[in-house]
Each structure stands twice: as C-alpha cells, then as structure tokens.
Design an enzyme around this catalytic site. Structure first.
Site, short mmCIF file in Angstrom:
data_model
loop_
_atom_site.label_atom_id
_atom_site.label_comp_id
_atom_site.label_asym_id
_atom_site.label_seq_id
_atom_site.Cartn_x
_atom_site.Cartn_y
_atom_site.Cartn_z
N SER A 68 0.83 -1.20 0.00
CA SER A 68 0.00 0.00 0.00
C SER A 68 0.87 1.25 0.00
CB SER A 68 -0.91 0.00 1.23
OG SER A 68 -0.13 0.09 2.40
N ALA A 69 0.30 2.35 -0.41
CA ALA A 69 1.03 3.61 -0.45
C ALA A 69 1.53 4.00 0.93
CB ALA A 69 0.15 4.71 -1.04
N CYS A 70 0.74 3.72 1.96
CA CYS A 70 1.15 4.09 3.32
C CYS A 70 2.22 3.15 3.86
CB CYS A 70 -0.06 4.10 4.26
SG CYS A 70 -0.88 2.51 4.42
N ASN A 71 2.53 2.09 3.12
CA ASN A 71 3.52 1.11 3.56
C ASN A 71 4.80 1.22 2.75
OD1 ASN A 71 3.54 -0.87 5.58
ND2 ASN A 71 3.74 -2.46 4.02
#
Length: 124
Positions: A68-71
C-alpha cells in the site's frame, strides 16, 4: 464519472490479462465487492526470481508498488496482506495503480514485461 468508468475498464482489463496469463497460480488481494477502482493488488508465488519483481519491473520502466502507499519502503511488506493470509510470506504482492492517463497499451507493455520476469513454481 467518465474518468471513473475508463479507469475501471483498465483495471478490469489488467485483471483479465493476469488471469489469462497466470490463472489460479496467482491471487488477487482484497474484496471482489469493495475495492478501490484505481488499484489492483495481486500476489505472485514467492521464489528466488519473483522476490525482486518490483525492482525488476522498475528497471524496465514499469512503475508498481510492493504494498500500500502508506507502507512504502517497509521491509516487512503489507500488514494488511499479512493479516489476510497465514502464508503471506509465500507470496510477493504487487500493487498496480491506474489513472485516466493510462492506456490498454500500457497494460500490454506491463504484461509483456511480467511474462519475461515472473517465474511460477510450485510452493512447497
């Protein structure tokens, strides 16, 4: 609405191409009913070759993410994928993102590169 329909068409086209090329040897992450139309998350069997897919695709000019983008940048991968699957370490997740600026030709190029790079092997 026009852009959303176009992007969803691209996403569905990519999914169809992945199914045609890899069948049940890959798995799609997430819900079939509730998903973000701009993203397609798929996992390939983890092996010596596939572990570097994000890097290898990047070297071929294909921009994908491993989670994910947040990861972004995390070494453990997606906590969501690990939460969904008991054997998450046996798979390499790739996240494909789509916009109104992408084309089916972009997807065809991506699929051609995947065909050269992905190695499907039986997981023991």
């Amino acid at each position: 609405d026009k852009d959303k329909a176009y992007i969803l068409e691209l996403r569905n086209y990519m999914k169809e191409q992945l199914i045609a090329q890899y069948g049940d040897q890959i798995r799609f992450n997430g819900s079939e009913k509730n998903f973000l139309y701009t993203v397609l998350s798929v996992s390939f069997p983890n092996n010596e070759n596939n572990g570097m897919l994000v890097f290898k695709l990047d070297m071929k000019g294909v921009a994908v993410s491993g989670g994910s983008a947040c990861n972004s940048g995390a070494s453990l991968g997606s906590h969501v994928i690990r939460g969904i699957y008991d054997n998450a370490e046996d798979y390499v997740p790739l996240r494909f993102s789509f916009s109104k600026h992408n084309t089916k030709e972009d997807i065809d190029i991506c699929m051609a590169e995947l065909k050269k790079l992905v190695e499907i092997a039986v997981i023991v």
